[in-house]
Design a protein around this motif. Structure first.
Motif, PDB file in Angstrom:
ATOM      1  N   UNK A   1       2.507  -0.721  16.407  1.00 39.41           N
ATOM      2  CA  UNK A   1       1.941  -2.133  16.716  1.00 39.41           C
ATOM      3  C   UNK A   1       0.414  -2.396  16.204  1.00 39.41           C
ATOM      4  N   UNK A   2      -0.347  -1.423  16.283  1.00 43.36           N
ATOM      5  CA  UNK A   2      -1.868  -1.629  16.056  1.00 43.36           C
ATOM      6  C   UNK A   2      -1.853  -1.707  14.823  1.00 43.36           C
ATOM      7  N   UNK A   3      -1.104  -1.198  13.506  1.00 36.38           N
ATOM      8  CA  UNK A   3      -1.139  -1.579  12.208  1.00 36.38           C
ATOM      9  C   UNK A   3      -0.420  -3.090  11.882  1.00 36.38           C
ATOM     10  N   UNK A   4       0.625  -3.203  12.602  1.00 32.16           N
ATOM     11  CA  UNK A   4       1.200  -4.655  12.549  1.00 32.16           C
ATOM     12  C   UNK A   4       0.130  -5.659  12.795  1.00 32.16           C
ATOM     13  N   UNK A   5      -0.578  -5.670  13.946  1.00 32.58           N
ATOM     14  CA  UNK A   5      -1.668  -6.453  14.457  1.00 32.58           C
ATOM     15  C   UNK A   5      -2.693  -6.433  13.388  1.00 32.58           C
ATOM     16  N   UNK A   6      -3.303  -5.413  12.781  1.00 26.68           N
ATOM     17  CA  UNK A   6      -4.406  -5.300  11.946  1.00 26.68           C
ATOM     18  C   UNK A   6      -4.024  -6.117  10.910  1.00 26.68           C
ATOM     19  N   UNK A   7      -2.768  -6.060  10.270  1.00 24.88           N
ATOM     20  CA  UNK A   7      -2.220  -6.748   8.967  1.00 24.88           C
ATOM     21  C   UNK A   7      -2.117  -8.274   9.519  1.00 24.88           C
ATOM     22  N   UNK A   8      -1.451  -8.604  10.704  1.00 24.76           N
ATOM     23  CA  UNK A   8      -1.339  -9.707  11.009  1.00 24.76           C
ATOM     24  C   UNK A   8      -2.809 -10.692  10.967  1.00 24.76           C
ATOM     25  N   UNK A   9      -3.526  -9.866  11.391  1.00 22.11           N
ATOM     26  CA  UNK A   9      -5.054 -10.709  11.578  1.00 22.11           C
ATOM     27  C   UNK A   9      -5.891 -10.578  10.503  1.00 22.11           C
TER      28      UNK A   9
END
Length: 170
Positions: free
Chosen positions: A98-106
């Motif tokens: 989840x932290x990587x998905x969040x970073x990419x989404x942002x």
């Protein structure tokens, strides 16, 4: 797909988890098949292991190495800001993803994984779909998961039918 990501990123593709079994296979495939001029980075926790992987890949001696850790959101955010696409093989995704998905989404960075973890996918959609839509990031889960065995089976059936003179598949 990559046209919506800013062109000024350092890397076109970053392979996160490059030193794992599947990550190394992805890196080797890119080393052999990526179009000339594709800016590829190898990312993971251990710079030494990343360097050893890179040194063993023909055609990849100048690929940058990026230290990033699933337990360090700042390192993931930096990775996402530097790449147009992040392909990750770091699992289990429910624990590390989840932290990587969040970073990419942002960051507006396209993201691809090979998870088969349905609950992870649901959480990622629920938490980061709006941010990804806002930034233009495309979040793609389950790339290649469970399609390869069936695709190979159809291909082998096609070859057998042709070899037996039975014609093409319908």
């Amino acid at each position: 797909m990559m046209d919506s990501v800013p062109q000024d990123r350092e890397y076109d593709v970053a392979v996160y988890g490059a030193t794992g079994f599947v990550g190394a296979l992805v890196a080797a495939h890119l080393a052999e098949h990526a179009p000339p001029g594709t800016r590829i980075a190898l990312a993971g926790r251990s710079p030494d292991r990343l360097a050893a992987l890179r040194d063993g890949l023909p055609g990849a001696p100048d690929w940058p190495l990026v230290q990033a850790d699933a337990d360090d959101p700042a390192s993931l955010a930096a990775l996402a800001r530097a790449a147009r696409v992040v392909a990750t093989t770091v699992g289990p995704y429910a624990r590390h993803g989840l932290p990587l998905v969040e970073a990419c989404a942002q960051a507006g960075t396209h993201y691809a994984d090979l998870t088969g973890e349905v609950l992870f996918v649901r959480r990622a959609i629920d938490r980061f779909d709006a941010a990804a839509r806002e930034s233009g990031a495309r979040i793609v889960h389950a790339c290649g998961y469970d399609s390869i065995p069936s695709d190979l089976s159809v291909y082998l059936l096609h070859e057998r039918a042709a070899a037996d003179g039975a014609g093409g598949l319908r």
